[in-house]
Structures are given as C-alpha cells and as structure tokens.
Design a protein around this motif. Structure first.
Motif, PDB file in Angstrom:
ATOM      1  N   ILE A   2      -7.086   8.031  -0.939  1.00 13.17           N
ATOM      2  CA  ILE A   2      -6.516   9.383  -1.008  1.00 13.17           C
ATOM      3  C   ILE A   2      -7.087  10.241   0.120  1.00 13.17           C
ATOM      4  N   PHE A   3      -8.378  10.063   0.381  1.00 11.46           N
ATOM      5  CA  PHE A   3      -9.013  10.798   1.480  1.00 11.46           C
ATOM      6  C   PHE A   3      -8.369  10.422   2.814  1.00 11.46           C
ATOM      7  N   ASP A   4      -8.038   9.140   2.979  1.00 12.72           N
ATOM      8  CA  ASP A   4      -7.349   8.706   4.197  1.00 12.72           C
ATOM      9  C   ASP A   4      -6.008   9.405   4.358  1.00 12.72           C
ATOM     10  N   ILE A   5      -5.275   9.550   3.260  1.00 12.56           N
ATOM     11  CA  ILE A   5      -3.979  10.233   3.320  1.00 12.56           C
ATOM     12  C   ILE A   5      -4.165  11.671   3.791  1.00 12.56           C
ATOM     13  N   LEU A   6      -5.184  12.356   3.248  1.00 15.63           N
ATOM     14  CA  LEU A   6      -5.465  13.730   3.657  1.00 15.63           C
ATOM     15  C   LEU A   6      -5.849  13.803   5.131  1.00 15.63           C
ATOM     16  N   SER A   7      -6.492  12.730   5.615  1.00 15.45           N
ATOM     17  CA  SER A   7      -6.946  12.691   7.004  1.00 15.45           C
ATOM     18  C   SER A   7      -5.859  12.247   7.969  1.00 15.45           C
ATOM     19  N   GLY A   8      -4.675  11.901   7.430  1.00  9.70           N
ATOM     20  CA  GLY A   8      -3.578  11.469   8.274  1.00  9.70           C
ATOM     21  C   GLY A   8      -3.601   9.997   8.598  1.00  9.70           C
ATOM     22  N   ARG A   9      -4.376   9.227   7.844  1.00  9.89           N
ATOM     23  CA  ARG A   9      -4.452   7.776   8.061  1.00  9.89           C
ATOM     24  C   ARG A   9      -3.716   7.037   6.950  1.00  9.89           C
ATOM     25  N   ASP A  10      -3.277   5.809   7.260  1.00  8.81           N
ATOM     26  CA  ASP A  10      -2.646   4.980   6.237  1.00  8.81           C
ATOM     27  C   ASP A  10      -3.723   4.411   5.317  1.00  8.81           C
ATOM     28  N   PRO A  11      -3.497   4.458   4.013  1.00 11.41           N
ATOM     29  CA  PRO A  11      -4.491   3.906   3.078  1.00 11.41           C
ATOM     30  C   PRO A  11      -4.505   2.387   3.126  1.00 11.41           C
ATOM     31  N   GLY A  12      -5.647   1.809   2.824  1.00 10.25           N
ATOM     32  CA  GLY A  12      -5.759   0.356   2.771  1.00 10.25           C
ATOM     33  C   GLY A  12      -5.473  -0.165   1.371  1.00 10.25           C
ATOM     34  N   ALA A  13      -5.724  -1.440   1.164  1.00  9.31           N
ATOM     35  CA  ALA A  13      -5.532  -2.046  -0.156  1.00  9.31           C
ATOM     36  C   ALA A  13      -6.669  -1.638  -1.074  1.00  9.31           C
ATOM     37  N   LEU A  14      -6.380  -1.538  -2.365  1.00  5.28           N
ATOM     38  CA  LEU A  14      -7.416  -1.232  -3.331  1.00  5.28           C
ATOM     39  C   LEU A  14      -8.389  -2.401  -3.443  1.00  5.28           C
ATOM     40  N   ASN A  66       0.829  -1.192   0.000  1.00  2.93           N
ATOM     41  CA  ASN A  66       0.000   0.000   0.000  1.00  2.93           C
ATOM     42  C   ASN A  66       0.872   1.254   0.000  1.00  2.93           C
ATOM     43  N   PRO A  67       0.864   2.008  -1.098  1.00  2.86           N
ATOM     44  CA  PRO A  67       1.690   3.205  -1.138  1.00  2.86           C
ATOM     45  C   PRO A  67       1.030   4.339  -0.371  1.00  2.86           C
ATOM     46  N   ASN A  68       1.822   5.242   0.130  1.00  6.16           N
ATOM     47  CA  ASN A  68       1.304   6.393   0.855  1.00  6.16           C
ATOM     48  C   ASN A  68       1.314   7.636  -0.016  1.00  6.16           C
ATOM     49  N   ASP A  69       1.859   7.559  -1.204  1.00  9.08           N
ATOM     50  CA  ASP A  69       1.928   8.684  -2.110  1.00  9.08           C
ATOM     51  C   ASP A  69       0.753   8.628  -3.077  1.00  9.08           C
ATOM     52  N   ILE A  70       0.115   9.774  -3.308  1.00  5.15           N
ATOM     53  CA  ILE A  70      -1.077   9.809  -4.159  1.00  5.15           C
ATOM     54  C   ILE A  70      -0.764   9.360  -5.580  1.00  5.15           C
ATOM     55  N   GLU A  71       0.363   9.805  -6.118  1.00  6.17           N
ATOM     56  CA  GLU A  71       0.722   9.396  -7.474  1.00  6.17           C
ATOM     57  C   GLU A  71       0.954   7.893  -7.564  1.00  6.17           C
ATOM     58  N   ASP A  72       1.559   7.307  -6.521  1.00  6.37           N
ATOM     59  CA  ASP A  72       1.763   5.862  -6.499  1.00  6.37           C
ATOM     60  C   ASP A  72       0.425   5.124  -6.432  1.00  6.37           C
ATOM     61  N   LEU A  73      -0.514   5.663  -5.662  1.00 10.08           N
ATOM     62  CA  LEU A  73      -1.847   5.056  -5.579  1.00 10.08           C
ATOM     63  C   LEU A  73      -2.533   5.044  -6.948  1.00 10.08           C
ATOM     64  N   ILE A  74      -2.401   6.164  -7.658  1.00  6.06           N
ATOM     65  CA  ILE A  74      -3.016   6.263  -8.984  1.00  6.06           C
ATOM     66  C   ILE A  74      -2.388   5.261  -9.951  1.00  6.06           C
ATOM     67  N   LYS A  75      -1.065   5.130  -9.895  1.00  3.83           N
ATOM     68  CA  LYS A  75      -0.368   4.161 -10.754  1.00  3.83           C
ATOM     69  C   LYS A  75      -0.814   2.741 -10.434  1.00  3.83           C
ATOM     70  N   GLN A  76      -0.930   2.447  -9.142  1.00  3.71           N
ATOM     71  CA  GLN A  76      -1.380   1.113  -8.740  1.00  3.71           C
ATOM     72  C   GLN A  76      -2.797   0.853  -9.250  1.00  3.71           C
ATOM     73  N   TYR A  77      -3.645   1.852  -9.147  1.00  3.64           N
ATOM     74  CA  TYR A  77      -5.017   1.752  -9.647  1.00  3.64           C
ATOM     75  C   TYR A  77      -5.021   1.402 -11.134  1.00  3.64           C
ATOM     76  N   GLN A  78      -4.196   2.097 -11.902  1.00  5.49           N
ATOM     77  CA  GLN A  78      -4.166   1.859 -13.340  1.00  5.49           C
ATOM     78  C   GLN A  78      -3.609   0.479 -13.675  1.00  5.49           C
ATOM     79  N   GLN A  79      -2.613   0.060 -12.913  1.00  5.75           N
ATOM     80  CA  GLN A  79      -2.037  -1.268 -13.156  1.00  5.75           C
ATOM     81  C   GLN A  79      -3.052  -2.378 -12.882  1.00  5.75           C
ATOM     82  N   GLU A  80      -3.807  -2.224 -11.814  1.00 11.99           N
ATOM     83  CA  GLU A  80      -4.728  -3.285 -11.423  1.00 11.99           C
ATOM     84  C   GLU A  80      -6.002  -3.296 -12.245  1.00 11.99           C
TER      85      GLU A  80
END
Length: 453
Positions: free
Chosen positions: A335-347, A28-42
């Motif tokens: 992404i909302f979790d990141i803004l809230s200071g929480r670790d994001p979960g799995a997609l 689980n990446p903590n960077d928004i751009e990494d999350l977006i890349k993971q989304y596109q890959q999956e």
C-alpha cells in the motif's frame, strides 16, 4: 497395485498440490481494496483494518473503530515516554539501568557489565528474544518481580556492541518509567502520553471500553478465535490495543501534521535525529529503505505494521487479528508503494501460513497412512514407514525449539497453527500403530518358529 505404491503416489500427489498452492500468487492488484481482499484470501484472516495518510487526507478501510492488539508497535509509546523523561532531565540516556532499577545486573563472559538506557532504546543491551535464556513474565508477575528474576543473566553480547531485537529491553524501560515517576506504567502512559496526544482509543493493555476485535489463530486453512490473556509485565514491549482511527492520528503526529503540546516536540525531534542510516533502531522505531520510518508488531493472535515518510507526507498502518506478520508487513509495504507511485509486489507468505499448509497436508497423509499401516502385512513396509516417521518427528521436536528459540510446548500451543499439533499427533499415532504391528508381528512369527503358535 501394492499398498506401498498407492501410499507413495498419494503422498507425492498431496505434497505436490500443497507446494504448488503455496507458491502460486494472484496477479498483483494496484487497488488498495483489492490488495486487502487478496490478503484475506491468502491468510484466511477475517478482520483487517487499514488507515492511509496521504498529504493531509486520511482514508480508512475496514473497521476503523474496532480495537486490535498492536504488538511491538507498542514500543514506540514506551520509547516516547523515555525520550520525554530524558528531555525533562529525569533520566540520563547514558545512565546505567541499575541507577533506575536498583540491584539489576547483567554479565558477559561471567563479568559484570553496565547496560545503559541508550542500549535498551537501541536494542543493543545483549539481551535477545530467546525465551529459554530470557523467559517472559508469568501471568501474575509485576514488572519488578520479572526484572528481579532475569537480573544476573548472561548476555549474548557486550552492551552497545551488537543489535539484537528483544522484548526484554522495552519491558525493562517500562520498569524504569515506573521507578522514576513513582507511578504504575499504565497510569504514567495514559496521563502523560496518550491523553496529551489525543489518542483516546489507545489502551495500555486490555481496553476498559470500546469494541475489541477478537484475535484468531490459524488451523487447517481457517482462522479460529484465540484469546490470550495480557500479562501485565509484558505490556511495555507489545500489548497495547488501538484502532485505525487513533493510528491515523498517530501517523499525523509522527509526520508533524498534528498540533501537539510543545514539550513533546523536542522528544520527537531527538528520536528522528537518531535514525540516520537504514537499519538504525531507536526508541521503538526503525529506519527502513528510502527514509521510511516504521515498526511491525506480532503477538500469538494479532499482527500489525506502521510505516511513514514525513518528507513525502505519506503513511500506512495495518491492523490484523491473525498472526501472519510477514504477510501483514507485505500488505503495508505494498500500500505504501502505491502511495509512492510504485507498483506493488506480490504478498509475502508468512511462515505460519506455510506451516499450516504443510501440516494440514501432513495430517491428511498421516491419516491415510494410519489406515494403510493398519491393513498392511508387509513387515519391510512397516519398518521403513516407522523409521521415516520417527526421524521426521524427531527432527521437528529437536529443530523447532532451536529455530524459534522457545520450548516446544510454547510453539505448539501458543504460536504455531493448530495444524502443527494435529500433524504431530497424527504422525505420533502412525508411529505407535506401526511399532505395535511390528512388535506383535515379530512375536507371532517367533511363536510359529518355536511351535508355540
């Protein structure tokens, strides 16, 4: 090794590989751009745009100008128009819709019942999203013609009693807007909602300017361009186009951080007042956990989600040109979790992604079986294979319409990945091949027994 064993081993290997791939998740990446890349890959989505609002700062990821269908996020605009008409005392929230749509009727237990404007706003009218019971509009139908066709339908619950999400409710609200304003829905929304709010890149139905990001559809782990004509009578519930530039402004408006005309403020306040407990739905918005407000959208070739917290002053909107709604929701939430200071979960893996993986495997196994069926001479193997395939095909054809509340034609050719159609055709081809071999083999054996061979 027998053909039967080879077939069984290959099938088990392929299914196991597909299953392991489907449940595997990247770190689980903590960077928004990494999350977006993971989304596109999956998901295999080729275009996704994101806007992030954080205490007055607006950031864009991807194409901020490209126009996407926003699906059911459209309902918030229809709901706002109705709320504005209520505050202007043009509409009575507790008035029955037959006051605004003359002749419209609904029945429960074969008794005529009253559906109110509030019932529609809260998704408590008794209508559902079951296409068999309440079919959506045909391509050439107007809102009035479609409403006349479903008038007199038997409802699934008494109005006001139960929540059931339905596009019917907001398309009916679109007709209410037309009838009380004396204007086409499109004209009213553009002149009285979008223009005053400064949403210059948001369009009612197909855009007449700007650059559209073409929608796509999954198939064999690839996203294919897939265009769907917008039906005029379905627009109020789910067929606006917009971009993240406008969605950023929309979040600013919804969080109270943008100057808007005074006559809108009472409407926005009223909408927020109705969202008191988690799960509440009103005017195209749902209250999520922890006081977060939002909505998701999904059409056959797009998916989207918006979420904001006006107290924390944060918000996110994700627009995607692929129908993978569950994963799009998950990306927005992370992404909302990141803004809230929480670790994001799995997609979360969307049901159509799972279907694509499964039926891609079904097609591959089916193609191998076709060859195995063609060369094998063992009657018991043919009979067993034919029986299993017939049962599997029957289960798909019977259960899918029940599960998805739509006809098999609509599921296969509109919503599901292309691999579902390919898998069904491959299995059907195997059944035909095995059945022909069984019948011709029996005929040949009978001829030999009677000395006619």
């Amino acid at each position: 090794m027998s053909t039967q064993r080879i077939t069984a081993i290959l099938a088990i290997f392929l299914i196991t590989a597909v299953f392991l791939r489907s449940i595997s998740q990247a770190a689980n990446p903590n960077d928004i751009e990494d999350l977006i890349k993971q989304y596109q890959q999956e998901t295999k989505c080729n275009h996704v745009s994101v806007v992030v609002y954080n205490h007055g700062d607006v950031s864009y990821y991807g194409d901020s100008e490209g126009l996407y269908q926003i699906g059911s996020m459209t309902k918030a605009f229809t709901g706002l128009a109705i709320s504005k008409l209520i505050t202007e005392r043009v509409i009575d929230e507790n008035g029955v819709i037959s006051d605004y749509i003359p002749g419209f009727e609904g029945y429960f237990d074969s008794r005529k019942v009253n559906i109110t404007v509030r019932n529609l706003l809260e998704q408590k009218s008794g209508f559902t999203n079951n296409e068999k019971e309440y079919p959506s509009a045909a391509a050439t139908e107007t809102l009035a013609e479609w409403a006349d066709r479903i008038s007199g339908s038997e409802l699934n619950s008494i109005p006001g009693a139960e929540y059931a999400y339905s596009n019917v409710n907001y398309n009916l609200l679109g007709l209410v807007i037309e009838n009380v304003s004396g204007m086409p829905y499109r004209d009213y929304i553009e002149q009285n909602i979008l223009l005053p709010l400064g949403l210059k890149n948001t369009y009612v139905g197909m855009p007449y300017s700007g650059r559209i990001v073409e929608g796509t559809r999954l198939g064999y782990r690839h996203a294919f361009d897939f265009h769907m004509a917008v039906k005029e009578a379905s627009i109020p519930a789910g067929y606006f186009y917009s971009n993240t530039e406008d969605m950023g402004r929309w979040i600013e408006i919804c969080t109270g951080n943008s100057d808007i005309p005074e006559d809108f403020k009472e409407s926005f306040s009223k909408i927020k007042e109705q969202l008191k407990a988690e799960g509440d739905y009103y005017s195209g918005w749902e209250l999520f956990a922890d006081g977060v407000t939002g909505h998701s959208g999904g059409t056959p070739n797009y998916s989207s989600r918006i979420a904001f917290d006006d107290k924390k002053q944060i918000g996110v909107c994700v627009l995607s040109n692929l129908n993978v709604a569950a994963t799009t929701d998950s990306l927005c939430n992370n992404i909302f979790d990141i803004l809230s200071g929480r670790d994001p979960g799995a997609l979360t893996k969307d049901i159509w992604t799972i279907f694509d993986i499964v039926f891609s495997a079904v097609t591959a196994v089916g193609a191998f079986l076709f060859g195995a069926i063609f060369i094998t001479k063992r009657r018991s193997l043919l009979l067993g294979c034919d029986t299993i395939l017939i049962v599997l095909l029957a289960l798909v054809l019977i259960l899918f319409p029940i599960i998805f509340g739509a006809g098999m034609k609509e599921i296969v050719f509109t919503w599901a990945p292309w691999s579902l159609a390919g898998g069904i055709l491959t299995v059907a081809g195997d059944i035909v091949c095995a059945t022909i071999k069984l019948l011709t083999g029996k005929r040949y054996a009978d001829h030999n027994k009677t000395g006619k061979g």
